[in-house]
Design an enzyme around this catalytic site. Structure first.
Site, PDB file in Angstrom:
ATOM      1  N   LYS A  14       0.836  -1.212   0.000  1.00 22.48           N
ATOM      2  CA  LYS A  14       0.000   0.000   0.000  1.00 22.48           C
ATOM      3  C   LYS A  14       0.871   1.263   0.000  1.00 22.48           C
ATOM      4  O   LYS A  14       0.639   2.191  -0.769  1.00 22.48           O
ATOM      5  CB  LYS A  14      -0.932  -0.003   1.214  1.00 22.48           C
ATOM      6  CG  LYS A  14      -1.892   1.184   1.216  1.00 22.48           C
ATOM      7  CD  LYS A  14      -2.487   1.397   2.586  1.00 22.48           C
ATOM      8  CE  LYS A  14      -2.799   2.855   2.781  1.00 22.48           C
ATOM      9  NZ  LYS A  14      -2.939   3.247   4.167  1.00 22.48           N
ATOM     10  N   ASP A  50      -6.970   1.514   1.139  1.00 20.40           N
ATOM     11  CA  ASP A  50      -6.962   1.692   2.585  1.00 20.40           C
ATOM     12  C   ASP A  50      -8.311   1.222   3.138  1.00 20.40           C
ATOM     13  O   ASP A  50      -9.135   0.672   2.416  1.00 20.40           O
ATOM     14  CB  ASP A  50      -6.656   3.146   2.952  1.00 20.40           C
ATOM     15  CG  ASP A  50      -7.865   4.066   2.750  1.00 20.40           C
ATOM     16  OD1 ASP A  50      -8.785   3.694   1.978  1.00 20.40           O
ATOM     17  OD2 ASP A  50      -7.902   5.141   3.372  1.00 20.40           O
TER      18      ASP A  50
END
Length: 220
Positions: A121, A139
């Protein structure tokens, strides 16, 4: 509505709401963004934005960062949480950037993922926001909304990312991931959710999500 019509509706609404997209984490270059994103793990952007000016006043590049000890970095970043791990990661990756990349941040996800404390991420956020390379960092907000909208099964973030990349046009990925984050925060939060303010979910939401919402509301 068909799936493609729902996707088009969602894109249109997000573009109307966020024609200019604020970047959540304050930074001035790829390195400061990398550090800010690393610090944001299990913390809030507000908290990170309070701490990074203090850290970057001491060291806003890898050459200055390695002059600080891990302990000094840890003391500065303590308020964002997980400071023992993050301070080691920041010091370690700064050293590697100097040794392998002349102090520059690489623009490839695979190379970023080789750095200490940098996961998929974080790497995706850096390539998209610092280098403009299409990526779709997922997220908690994106994961939640992709499920609520019936665009992903919600099993894990890896699947959510695959589904997002499959459904949304590649040229919109970098805008959309930020637009969905802001939308999730402002209109479709995990707690204190008011569906009347959440036009997208109210219009195209997964049937079970809507049924559960109204069932809980009725029981109150």
């Amino acid at each position: 509505m068909t799936k493609s019509e729902k996707v088009s509706f969602t894109i249109k609404k997000l573009q109307e709401l966020y024609p200019v997209i604020p970047v959540p984490l304050q930074h001035k270059d790829p390195y400061t963004l990398l550090i800010a994103v690393l610090l944001s793990a299990q913390s809030t952007d507000v908290r990170v934005n309070q701490i990074t000016p203090i850290l970057f006043a001491r060291a806003d590049n890898p050459f200055d960062m390695i002059k600080l000890s891990v302990e000094e970095i840890k003391e500065i970043i303590r308020p964002v949480g997980l400071s023992p791990m993050k301070s080691k990661g920041i010091h370690g990756l700064s050293k590697i950037l100097i040794e392998k990349y002349e102090g520059n941040v690489p623009s490839e996800i695979s190379l970023l993922e080789e750095l200490p404390a940098v996961g998929h991420k974080t790497a995706s956020v850096v390539v998209s926001q610092a280098f403009g390379i299409p990526a779709f960092p997922v997220d908690t907000h994106i994961h939640r909304l992709m499920y609520r909208w019936g665009f992903s099964n919600g099993k894990n973030v890896v699947q959510t990312e695959k589904d997002a990349k499959r459904l949304f046009p590649k040229e919109l990925w970098n805008d959309l991931h930020l637009q969905i984050i802001w939308y999730g925060r402002e209109y479709s939060p995990a707690r204190g959710w008011d569906i009347d303010k959440d036009l997208i979910t109210k219009t195209i939401g997964r049937k079970k999500v809507l049924e559960d919402y109204y069932k809980i509301k009725k029981a109150r």
